[in-house]
Design an enzyme around this catalytic site. Structure first.
Site, mmCIF file in Angstrom:
data_model
loop_
_atom_site.group_PDB
_atom_site.id
_atom_site.type_symbol
_atom_site.label_atom_id
_atom_site.label_comp_id
_atom_site.label_asym_id
_atom_site.label_seq_id
_atom_site.Cartn_x
_atom_site.Cartn_y
_atom_site.Cartn_z
ATOM 1 C CE LYS A 64 -3.524 -1.826 2.264
ATOM 2 N NZ LYS A 64 -5.105 -1.580 3.258
ATOM 3 C CD GLU A 76 -7.062 15.263 2.351
ATOM 4 O OE1 GLU A 76 -8.281 14.600 2.403
ATOM 5 O OE2 GLU A 76 -6.273 15.318 3.436
ATOM 6 C CG ASN A 85 -7.584 0.748 -1.140
ATOM 7 O OD1 ASN A 85 -8.123 2.079 -1.689
ATOM 8 N ND2 ASN A 85 -8.358 0.336 -0.532
ATOM 9 C CG ASP A 100 -8.214 0.390 3.402
ATOM 10 O OD1 ASP A 100 -8.765 -0.755 2.958
ATOM 11 O OD2 ASP A 100 -6.522 0.306 2.807
ATOM 12 C CB ALA A 125 1.465 2.086 15.478
ATOM 13 C CB ALA A 128 -5.291 -1.872 9.631
ATOM 14 C CG MET A 212 -10.024 -2.272 11.751
ATOM 15 S SD MET A 212 -8.823 -1.393 10.324
ATOM 16 C CE MET A 212 -8.795 -0.150 11.199
ATOM 17 C CD GLN A 242 -11.740 -1.979 0.138
ATOM 18 O OE1 GLN A 242 -11.044 -2.239 -0.478
ATOM 19 N NE2 GLN A 242 -12.223 -3.500 0.431
HETATM 20 P P1 NDP Z 1 0.667 -4.693 9.598
HETATM 21 O O1 NDP Z 1 1.587 -5.611 10.209
HETATM 22 O O2 NDP Z 1 0.872 -3.749 8.994
HETATM 23 O O3 NDP Z 1 0.440 -4.277 11.658
HETATM 24 C C1 NDP Z 1 0.541 -5.418 12.762
HETATM 25 C C2 NDP Z 1 -0.407 -4.289 14.066
HETATM 26 O O4 NDP Z 1 -0.493 -5.303 14.189
HETATM 27 C C3 NDP Z 1 1.058 -3.322 14.470
HETATM 28 O O5 NDP Z 1 0.193 -2.441 15.052
HETATM 29 C C4 NDP Z 1 1.687 -4.651 15.949
HETATM 30 O O6 NDP Z 1 2.066 -3.847 16.519
HETATM 31 C C5 NDP Z 1 0.471 -5.042 16.036
HETATM 32 N N1 NDP Z 1 0.476 -6.972 16.306
HETATM 33 C C6 NDP Z 1 1.048 -7.843 15.698
HETATM 34 N N2 NDP Z 1 1.617 -8.515 16.048
HETATM 35 C C7 NDP Z 1 1.337 -8.208 17.693
HETATM 36 C C8 NDP Z 1 1.458 -8.522 18.704
HETATM 37 N N3 NDP Z 1 1.813 -10.345 19.194
HETATM 38 N N4 NDP Z 1 1.241 -8.502 19.648
HETATM 39 C C9 NDP Z 1 0.926 -7.456 19.728
HETATM 40 N N5 NDP Z 1 1.020 -5.909 18.872
HETATM 41 C C10 NDP Z 1 0.639 -6.475 17.458
HETATM 42 O O7 NDP Z 1 -0.902 -5.191 10.051
HETATM 43 P P2 NDP Z 1 -2.009 -4.500 8.635
HETATM 44 O O8 NDP Z 1 -1.682 -3.356 9.480
HETATM 45 O O9 NDP Z 1 -2.207 -4.467 7.140
HETATM 46 O O10 NDP Z 1 -3.194 -4.981 9.473
HETATM 47 C C11 NDP Z 1 -4.230 -5.567 10.630
HETATM 48 C C12 NDP Z 1 -4.758 -6.103 10.441
HETATM 49 O O11 NDP Z 1 -5.950 -5.271 9.992
HETATM 50 C C13 NDP Z 1 -5.407 -7.751 10.008
HETATM 51 O O12 NDP Z 1 -6.074 -7.881 10.767
HETATM 52 C C14 NDP Z 1 -6.384 -7.393 8.877
HETATM 53 O O13 NDP Z 1 -6.546 -8.158 8.153
HETATM 54 C C15 NDP Z 1 -6.879 -6.554 9.378
HETATM 55 N N6 NDP Z 1 -7.303 -5.466 8.237
HETATM 56 C C16 NDP Z 1 -8.535 -5.568 7.900
HETATM 57 C C17 NDP Z 1 -9.162 -4.758 7.098
HETATM 58 C C18 NDP Z 1 -10.616 -4.560 6.889
HETATM 59 O O14 NDP Z 1 -11.242 -3.832 5.594
HETATM 60 N N7 NDP Z 1 -11.823 -5.202 7.588
HETATM 61 C C19 NDP Z 1 -8.540 -4.179 5.960
HETATM 62 C C20 NDP Z 1 -6.620 -4.720 6.412
HETATM 63 C C21 NDP Z 1 -6.351 -4.825 7.504
HETATM 64 P P3 NDP Z 1 3.714 -3.764 16.196
HETATM 65 O O15 NDP Z 1 3.752 -2.191 15.700
HETATM 66 O O16 NDP Z 1 4.503 -3.478 17.369
HETATM 67 O O17 NDP Z 1 4.386 -4.360 15.921
#
Ligand code: NDP
Length: 273
Positions: A64, A76, A85, A100, A125, A128, A212, A242
């Site tokens: 992304k 924007e 996306n 999104d 953070a 997503a 999510m 989305q």
């Molecule tokens: P990223 O890999 O970019 O981010 C993952 C996030 O989860 C970070 O904040 C990370 O924390 C945290 N995390 C992962 N593992 C752990 C752990 N063991 N303990 C604590 N924190 C953890 O993933 P995305 O942001 O792309 O996706 C996140 C979720 O959102 C997924 O489940 C995805 O399926 C869902 N999603 C849903 C969408 C929808 O349309 N419904 C669209 C996009 C995503 P840290 O920064 O500390 O590593």
């Protein structure tokens, strides 16, 4: 008309099922493909798809942010999130958007949450979280972010020019005190991942929880929220939200309102469980 979703891995994507159902119900002859692209091949693949006559591409993990860098023009929202996306191929170049944001707005509308009633808590953070942070910031609500890595959350807030208080997961109870909205944008609670363990007992009645994650649909977080009588929204609302503007951008007409797209996705998730 051809479109598709590019990601790595992309086999799990539910977008082709959704888009195909809308195409069929709209009586359109377009196609929507699943396109597996490794990160080092992303730019070359986009160029190839454009040359092959694709109208555009949805972009998912992990592309992304790279998608935005390929665009000649960006909405924007995409610029504010630092991620796109949706890439549309036009005569004047590639236009990037971030639907999104629309997905988050749809989920929040369903939750009944109103900005201005109290603090909103965003957990996560990563990629997503960007669209959610953008929507929350634009709403004017005070935002608290909980993330395992506080540094990553601080970096996200800085890079997006947003305002938010930052908490670690070990400090979640303080962040959740009095919150009117909680959004889970981590992968915790997903099938195969640990549960997201945060206490919801400090939320006032009428607060809403949006997760999510959509596999499973009822995450432990949403179960806890329902047991407390809070309003809940699952990840399918964002996923469908989305996809609607993307369908319209690709195929030139709104996604048919009558398609039972949620039921279709629920059945597909059930089959995979
Ligand atoms: P990223 O890999 O970019 O981010 C993952 C996030 O989860 C970070 O904040 C990370 O924390 C945290 N995390 C992962 N593992 C752990 C752990 N063991 N303990 C604590 N924190 C953890 O993933 P995305 O942001 O792309 O996706 C996140 C979720 O959102 C997924 O489940 C995805 O399926 C869902 N999603 C849903 C969408 C929808 O349309 N419904 C669209 C996009 C995503 P840290 O920064 O500390 O590593």
């Amino acid at each position: 008309m051809k479109a598709g979703v590019a990601g790595w891995p992309v086999d799990h994507s539910l977008s082709p099922l959704m888009m195909q159902a809308w195409l069929t119900d709209a009586g359109l002859a377009g196609s929507y493909d699943r396109i597996g692209v490794q990160p080092d091949a992303f730019a070359a693949t986009i160029s190839r798809l454009r040359d092959a006559g694709y109208r555009g591409i949805n972009v998912t993990l992990p592309h992304k942010q790279a998608a935005l860098t390929l665009a000649d023009e960006a909405s924007e929202g995409a610029r504010a999130c630092g991620a796109a996306n949706l890439l549309l191929f036009g005569p004047d170049g590639i236009v990037a958007d971030n639907t999104d944001i629309v997905g988050v707005e749809a989920a929040l509308a369903e939750s009944g949450w109103q900005a201005g009633v109290g603090p909103a808590v965003l957990i996560g953070a990563g990629g997503a979280a960007r669209a959610a942070l953008h929507v929350l910031n634009a709403s004017g609500a005070p935002v608290r972010i909980i993330n395992r890595s506080r540094d990553r959350a601080a970096g996200l807030v800085r890079s997006m020019g947003c305002a938010a208080e930052i908490y670690g997961l070990d400090d979640a109870a303080a962040a959740l005190e009095g919150a009117r909205l909680v959004i889970n944008a981590t992968s915790l609670g997903m099938k195969g991942q640990p549960e997201l363990c945060v206490p919801l007992d400090a939320l006032p009645p009428g607060a809403a929880v949006f997760d999510m994650v959509y596999a499973p649909l009822e995450t432990p977080l949403l179960r806890q929220a329902r047991a407390r009588g809070l309003r809940t929204v699952d990840g399918l609302s964002m996923l469908i939200g989305q996809a609607r503007p993307a369908f319209e951008a690709f195929f030139g007409q709104p996604a048919p309102a009558g398609t039972q797209v949620r039921a279709l996705l629920e059945a597909a998730l059930e089959e995979r469980a």
